[in-house]
Write a protein that holds these residues in place. Structure first.
Motif, PDB file in Angstrom:
ATOM      1  N   GLY A  15       0.782  -1.222   0.000  1.00 44.92           N
ATOM      2  CA  GLY A  15       0.000   0.000   0.000  1.00 44.92           C
ATOM      3  C   GLY A  15       0.819   1.280   0.000  1.00 44.92           C
ATOM      4  N   SER A  16       2.106   1.174  -0.300  1.00 46.16           N
ATOM      5  CA  SER A  16       2.947   2.373  -0.310  1.00 46.16           C
ATOM      6  C   SER A  16       3.544   2.616  -1.693  1.00 46.16           C
ATOM      7  CB  SER A  16       4.077   2.263   0.720  1.00 46.16           C
ATOM      8  OG  SER A  16       5.014   1.284   0.317  1.00 46.16           O
ATOM      9  N   THR A  17       3.866   3.883  -1.951  1.00 45.88           N
ATOM     10  CA  THR A  17       4.501   4.270  -3.198  1.00 45.88           C
ATOM     11  C   THR A  17       5.705   5.144  -2.902  1.00 45.88           C
ATOM     12  OG1 THR A  17       4.144   5.279  -5.377  1.00 45.88           O
ATOM     13  CG2 THR A  17       3.022   6.316  -3.524  1.00 45.88           C
ATOM     14  N   LYS A  18       6.701   5.037  -3.763  1.00 46.72           N
ATOM     15  CA  LYS A  18       7.877   5.904  -3.656  1.00 46.72           C
ATOM     16  C   LYS A  18       7.773   6.912  -4.787  1.00 46.72           C
ATOM     17  CE  LYS A  18      12.877   6.030  -3.248  1.00 46.72           C
ATOM     18  NZ  LYS A  18      12.770   7.196  -2.388  1.00 46.72           N
ATOM     19  N   ILE A  19       7.766   8.181  -4.435  1.00 44.49           N
ATOM     20  CA  ILE A  19       7.604   9.266  -5.394  1.00 44.49           C
ATOM     21  C   ILE A  19       8.948   9.966  -5.613  1.00 44.49           C
ATOM     22  CG2 ILE A  19       6.477  11.509  -5.779  1.00 44.49           C
ATOM     23  CD1 ILE A  19       4.529   9.152  -5.915  1.00 44.49           C
ATOM     24  N   THR A  20       9.238  10.259  -6.878  1.00 46.08           N
ATOM     25  CA  THR A  20      10.385  11.101  -7.195  1.00 46.08           C
ATOM     26  C   THR A  20       9.877  12.299  -7.990  1.00 46.08           C
ATOM     27  OG1 THR A  20      10.864   9.804  -9.176  1.00 46.08           O
ATOM     28  CG2 THR A  20      12.094   9.243  -7.195  1.00 46.08           C
ATOM     29  N   GLY A  57       9.762  14.911   0.647  1.00 44.93           N
ATOM     30  CA  GLY A  57      10.428  14.636  -0.626  1.00 44.93           C
ATOM     31  C   GLY A  57      11.078  13.270  -0.710  1.00 44.93           C
ATOM     32  N   THR A  58      11.101  12.530   0.399  1.00 40.36           N
ATOM     33  CA  THR A  58      11.733  11.211   0.389  1.00 40.36           C
ATOM     34  C   THR A  58      10.879  10.102   1.001  1.00 40.36           C
ATOM     35  OG1 THR A  58      12.882  11.645   2.471  1.00 40.36           O
ATOM     36  CG2 THR A  58      14.082  12.157   0.439  1.00 40.36           C
ATOM     37  N   ALA A  59      10.041  10.419   1.964  1.00 37.22           N
ATOM     38  CA  ALA A  59       9.248   9.390   2.651  1.00 37.22           C
ATOM     39  C   ALA A  59       8.266   8.729   1.681  1.00 37.22           C
ATOM     40  CB  ALA A  59       8.484  10.013   3.815  1.00 37.22           C
ATOM     41  N   GLU A  60       8.077   7.411   1.843  1.00 38.25           N
ATOM     42  CA  GLU A  60       7.091   6.711   1.040  1.00 38.25           C
ATOM     43  C   GLU A  60       5.697   7.166   1.466  1.00 38.25           C
ATOM     44  OE1 GLU A  60       7.753   2.493   1.015  1.00 38.25           O
ATOM     45  OE2 GLU A  60       9.690   2.725   0.027  1.00 38.25           O
ATOM     46  N   ILE A  61       4.765   7.158   0.526  1.00 41.36           N
ATOM     47  CA  ILE A  61       3.415   7.653   0.757  1.00 41.36           C
ATOM     48  C   ILE A  61       2.438   6.480   0.668  1.00 41.36           C
ATOM     49  CG2 ILE A  61       1.607   9.116  -0.232  1.00 41.36           C
ATOM     50  CD1 ILE A  61       3.911  10.969  -1.209  1.00 41.36           C
ATOM     51  N   THR A  62       1.501   6.412   1.604  1.00 41.67           N
ATOM     52  CA  THR A  62       0.460   5.384   1.575  1.00 41.67           C
ATOM     53  C   THR A  62      -0.592   5.800   0.554  1.00 41.67           C
ATOM     54  OG1 THR A  62       0.836   4.854   3.898  1.00 41.67           O
ATOM     55  CG2 THR A  62      -1.267   4.156   2.940  1.00 41.67           C
ATOM     56  N   ALA A  63      -0.854   4.949  -0.419  1.00 44.50           N
ATOM     57  CA  ALA A  63      -1.811   5.278  -1.478  1.00 44.50           C
ATOM     58  C   ALA A  63      -2.286   3.999  -2.157  1.00 44.50           C
ATOM     59  CB  ALA A  63      -1.158   6.195  -2.502  1.00 44.50           C
TER      60      ALA A  63
END
Length: 92
Positions: A15-20, A57-63
């Motif tokens: 349930g997490s995503t890593k955004i850049t 800017g670095t933490a993974e986001i629950t989505a």
């Protein structure tokens, strides 16, 4: 307004995503984001407080996979400096 290139890849936990985001954050600015089925992009200079979550800017986001994320670069007054959108890819 600066156009941000937002990329989503599966995060390290379910349930997490890593955004850049490119380009890098401008000095004195910070990121905020919102996740929804069809989020709206803010206009240049628009205040981005309600409905947004601060992001380092670095933490993974629950989505949820398939939703969209809007990442906004804001100045010290929470005014939109740049924005971009991506479809969420989340770990299962």
């Amino acid at each position: 307004m600066t156009s941000l290139t937002v990329t989503s890849v599966a995060g390290s936990t379910s349930g997490s995503t890593k955004i850049t985001v490119e380009p890098a954050l401008s000095s004195g600015n910070s990121y905020k984001y919102k996740v929804a089925a069809n989020p709206t992009m803010p206009n240049a200079g628009q205040e981005c407080k309600t409905g947004y979550t601060a992001w380092d800017g670095t933490a993974e986001i629950t989505a949820t996979a398939g939703q969209k994320i809007v990442v906004v670069e804001v100045d010290a007054d929470n005014r939109c400096f740049g924005a971009g959108m991506a479809v969420i890819t989340a770990a299962e």
